[in-house]
Write a protein that holds these residues in place. Structure first.
Motif, PDB file in Angstrom:
ATOM      1  N   GLY A 337       0.835  -1.196   0.000  1.00 10.58           N
ATOM      2  CA  GLY A 337       0.000   0.000   0.000  1.00 10.58           C
ATOM      3  C   GLY A 337       0.872   1.249   0.000  1.00 10.58           C
ATOM      4  N   GLY A 338       0.248   2.400   0.229  1.00 13.29           N
ATOM      5  CA  GLY A 338       1.008   3.636   0.317  1.00 13.29           C
ATOM      6  C   GLY A 338       1.584   4.103  -0.997  1.00 13.29           C
ATOM      7  N   LEU A 339       0.932   3.737  -2.103  1.00  7.79           N
ATOM      8  CA  LEU A 339       1.411   4.128  -3.419  1.00  7.79           C
ATOM      9  C   LEU A 339       0.496   5.177  -4.043  1.00  7.79           C
ATOM     10  N   ALA A 340       0.935   5.718  -5.154  1.00  2.00           N
ATOM     11  CA  ALA A 340       0.147   6.725  -5.885  1.00  2.00           C
ATOM     12  C   ALA A 340       0.431   6.570  -7.371  1.00  2.00           C
ATOM     13  N   LYS A 341      -0.352   7.274  -8.160  1.00  2.00           N
ATOM     14  CA  LYS A 341      -0.193   7.227  -9.611  1.00  2.00           C
ATOM     15  C   LYS A 341      -0.172   8.647 -10.145  1.00  2.00           C
ATOM     16  N   VAL A 342       0.831   8.951 -10.964  1.00  5.49           N
ATOM     17  CA  VAL A 342       0.875  10.239 -11.654  1.00  5.49           C
ATOM     18  C   VAL A 342       0.767   9.952 -13.150  1.00  5.49           C
ATOM     19  N   SER A 343       0.009  10.788 -13.854  1.00  5.95           N
ATOM     20  CA  SER A 343      -0.297  10.504 -15.255  1.00  5.95           C
ATOM     21  C   SER A 343      -0.252  11.765 -16.085  1.00  5.95           C
ATOM     22  N   ALA A 344       0.146  11.585 -17.339  1.00  4.54           N
ATOM     23  CA  ALA A 344       0.096  12.644 -18.353  1.00  4.54           C
ATOM     24  C   ALA A 344      -0.922  12.232 -19.401  1.00  4.54           C
ATOM     25  N   VAL A 345      -1.802  13.185 -19.789  1.00  8.45           N
ATOM     26  CA  VAL A 345      -2.892  12.894 -20.715  1.00  8.45           C
ATOM     27  C   VAL A 345      -2.899  13.928 -21.829  1.00  8.45           C
ATOM     28  N   GLY A 346      -3.144  13.471 -23.056  1.00  3.33           N
ATOM     29  CA  GLY A 346      -3.282  14.411 -24.166  1.00  3.33           C
ATOM     30  C   GLY A 346      -3.419  13.705 -25.496  1.00  3.33           C
ATOM     31  N   VAL A 347      -4.376  14.155 -26.327  1.00  3.29           N
ATOM     32  CA  VAL A 347      -4.538  13.545 -27.651  1.00  3.29           C
ATOM     33  C   VAL A 347      -3.333  13.836 -28.529  1.00  3.29           C
ATOM     34  N   GLY A 348      -2.566  14.885 -28.226  1.00  2.00           N
ATOM     35  CA  GLY A 348      -1.384  15.214 -29.004  1.00  2.00           C
ATOM     36  C   GLY A 348      -0.260  14.209 -28.865  1.00  2.00           C
ATOM     37  N   SER A 374       1.712   2.186 -17.205  1.00  3.06           N
ATOM     38  CA  SER A 374       0.604   1.841 -18.090  1.00  3.06           C
ATOM     39  C   SER A 374       0.488   2.920 -19.163  1.00  3.06           C
ATOM     40  N   THR A 375       0.242   2.513 -20.396  1.00  2.00           N
ATOM     41  CA  THR A 375       0.125   3.483 -21.490  1.00  2.00           C
ATOM     42  C   THR A 375      -1.098   3.204 -22.341  1.00  2.00           C
ATOM     43  N   SER A 376      -1.572   4.241 -22.987  1.00  2.00           N
ATOM     44  CA  SER A 376      -2.575   4.119 -24.044  1.00  2.00           C
ATOM     45  C   SER A 376      -2.207   5.162 -25.097  1.00  2.00           C
ATOM     46  N   GLU A 377      -3.052   5.319 -26.096  1.00  2.00           N
ATOM     47  CA  GLU A 377      -2.754   6.294 -27.141  1.00  2.00           C
ATOM     48  C   GLU A 377      -2.672   7.712 -26.597  1.00  2.00           C
ATOM     49  N   ILE A 378      -3.405   8.007 -25.510  1.00  2.00           N
ATOM     50  CA  ILE A 378      -3.452   9.390 -25.043  1.00  2.00           C
ATOM     51  C   ILE A 378      -3.060   9.550 -23.572  1.00  2.00           C
ATOM     52  N   LYS A 379      -2.421   8.537 -22.972  1.00  2.00           N
ATOM     53  CA  LYS A 379      -1.987   8.726 -21.583  1.00  2.00           C
ATOM     54  C   LYS A 379      -0.818   7.821 -21.243  1.00  2.00           C
ATOM     55  N   ILE A 380      -0.027   8.277 -20.264  1.00  2.00           N
ATOM     56  CA  ILE A 380       1.024   7.483 -19.643  1.00  2.00           C
ATOM     57  C   ILE A 380       0.859   7.631 -18.142  1.00  2.00           C
ATOM     58  N   SER A 381       0.786   6.500 -17.431  1.00  2.00           N
ATOM     59  CA  SER A 381       0.635   6.510 -15.979  1.00  2.00           C
ATOM     60  C   SER A 381       1.797   5.781 -15.333  1.00  2.00           C
ATOM     61  N   CYS A 382       2.293   6.346 -14.232  1.00  6.55           N
ATOM     62  CA  CYS A 382       3.388   5.733 -13.476  1.00  6.55           C
ATOM     63  C   CYS A 382       2.972   5.587 -12.016  1.00  6.55           C
ATOM     64  N   VAL A 383       3.160   4.394 -11.463  1.00 10.07           N
ATOM     65  CA  VAL A 383       2.929   4.162 -10.036  1.00 10.07           C
ATOM     66  C   VAL A 383       4.218   4.464  -9.291  1.00 10.07           C
ATOM     67  N   VAL A 384       4.106   5.314  -8.256  1.00 17.34           N
ATOM     68  CA  VAL A 384       5.267   5.755  -7.481  1.00 17.34           C
ATOM     69  C   VAL A 384       4.915   5.725  -6.000  1.00 17.34           C
ATOM     70  N   GLU A 385       5.904   5.995  -5.154  1.00 21.47           N
ATOM     71  CA  GLU A 385       5.632   6.127  -3.723  1.00 21.47           C
ATOM     72  C   GLU A 385       4.725   7.330  -3.485  1.00 21.47           C
ATOM     73  N   ARG A 386       3.789   7.162  -2.551  1.00 19.58           N
ATOM     74  CA  ARG A 386       2.795   8.215  -2.329  1.00 19.58           C
ATOM     75  C   ARG A 386       3.428   9.545  -1.937  1.00 19.58           C
TER      76      ARG A 386
END
Length: 409
Positions: A337-348, A374-386
């Motif tokens: 536990g004690g984790l978090a997720k930071v993400s960048a989003v954009g159709v560009g 985790s990635t998709s066409e319009i986002k990148i998410s990273c799990v990091v320490e909270r």
């Protein structure tokens, strides 16, 4: 006459003075010749207070009785707001979720809307009444009161707008619109004039609390125009539409963060085709949502699987899998536990390489270790320490030029 659905969250109706201010907003819309349906959340922190009282009575209260309890919060709001409209000389009627015709499945605490029967609402509108509906709630096929989960009033508003064929749906909250990041965490965040459904959906799923993800999904599916604006100041807000027409050179439109993440590793699973189906099928039966999934081959006979969940459901997920250890035939489970997720989003991001490289470099320079991606066409998410997540979000916001963004429509 066109129909407008207006949703007001808990902070917007958090006091008698705020309820009177909301009544003024609705009255102005009504006086413009619109037929008005208002969807209202429980006042302020009243839902939290009800949950607290329930836990004092029983540490694990029945989901059915919790729905009976929590549904009362919105009933207080709709009655008081309707009285405030009456005081202004306006015809208005309050309706609970079931009176408004909102039918759901039978899952208490996180029910899904199946249909909306609009006869009662349309009859009231035809009689010149303003209709004030309790958000967050409905009724199942077994005639049981159900609730839609936290943020469910957003979903109520959107499904009503879709069913009524409303011109648009206004989501009133305590911020002036959708920002490039949470302005309470990143003061340099900028309000966007508009954003696409797809970008908003990703941001909502990734922790941007301004809209509930299910409401954005419903808006996308039914092509409901949404606008997010403040109930405290008279600003234009942010429109969520089918196409993002913003003239911007930025690949990334927004940065989101979610501070309630847990990671579960299931080690030594049989390397069979049906293994993942059985594992995630058990979690689905328990109504536990899984986010990022990473599989690594241990050897030819065994695999390890790691996945992330909301921390509120983390211990339950572990218990579900531990109870099925003999069936799944795995070696052991590791929980973090004690984790978090930071993400960048954009159709560009779709047409521009290098976004992932910049994101990883920015986090690395800050000494932030990435545990899952985790990635998709319009986002990148990273799990990091909270404890590192907010600093990571601030650095990414600057790295992608969002501190200086200038948007013109």
């Amino acid at each position: 006459m066109s129909i407008v659905v207006q949703k007001f969250g808990g902070t917007s109706v958090g006091s008698i003075e705020r309820i009177q201010a909301v009544a003024e907003i609705i009255a102005r819309t009504y006086e413009q010749g619109k037929r008005c349906v208002a969807v209202v959340s429980a006042m302020g922190k009243s839902t939290d207070q009800l949950v607290g009282m329930a836990k004092e009575i029983h540490p694990h209260p029945s989901p059915r009785e919790m729905d009976m309890l929590l549904a009362t919060g919105e009933q207080v709001s709709i009655a008081l707001l309707t009285m405030a409209l009456h005081r202004k000389g306006l015809k208005a009627r309050s309706l609970t979720g079931w009176q408004a015709g909102i039918t759901t499945d039978c899952v208490h605490g996180r029910a899904m809307v199946h249909d909306v029967y609009t006869e009662t609402i349309t009859t009231a509108l035809d009689q010149g009444e303003i209709v004030v509906v309790a958000g967050f709630q409905g009724i199942s096929s077994q005639r049981e009161i159900t609730t839609l989960g936290r943020g469910g009033s957003d979903t109520t508003a959107v499904v009503l707008a879709a069913a009524l064929g409303a011109d648009y749906c206004e989501i009133y909250t305590d911020v002036e619109g959708v920002y490039t990041a949470d302005p309470r965490v990143i003061p340099a965040a900028q309000k966007m004039d508009e954003i696409s459904y797809q970008e908003m959906l990703e941001l909502a799923h990734l922790g941007a609390g301004v809209l509930h993800p299910r409401s954005v999904e419903a808006a996308l599916r039914n092509k409901v125009k949404l606008v997010v604006r403040s109930s405290f100041v008279n600003e234009s807000g942010t429109w969520i539409k089918g196409e993002n027409e913003m003239e911007t050179s930025h690949h990334v439109s927004g940065i989101a963060h979610d501070l309630q993440v847990a990671r579960i590793k299931v080690l030594g699973l049989p390397n069979h085709e049906e293994t993942l189906t059985r594992l995630f099928g058990l979690l689905a039966e328990a109504h536990i949502n899984v986010d990022i999934i990473v599989q690594s081959e241990h050897d030819h006979e065994r695999v390890d699987v790691a996945f992330s969940v909301n921390e509120e459901e983390g211990l339950e997920a572990r218990q579900v899998l531990e109870a099925a250890q003999s069936e799944l035939d795995f070696a052991k489970i590791l929980y973090e536990g004690g984790l978090a997720k930071v993400s960048a989003v954009g159709v560009g991001m779709m047409a521009r390489p290098g976004v992932a490289a910049k994101m990883f470099a920015t986090l690395s320079e800050a000494g932030i270790r990435v545990k899952m991606v985790s990635t998709s066409e319009i986002k990148i998410s990273c799990v990091v320490e909270r404890e590192q997540a907010l600093e990571g979000a601030r650095r990414l916001h600057s790295a992608f030029g969002l501190d200086r963004i200038e948007v013109k429509v």
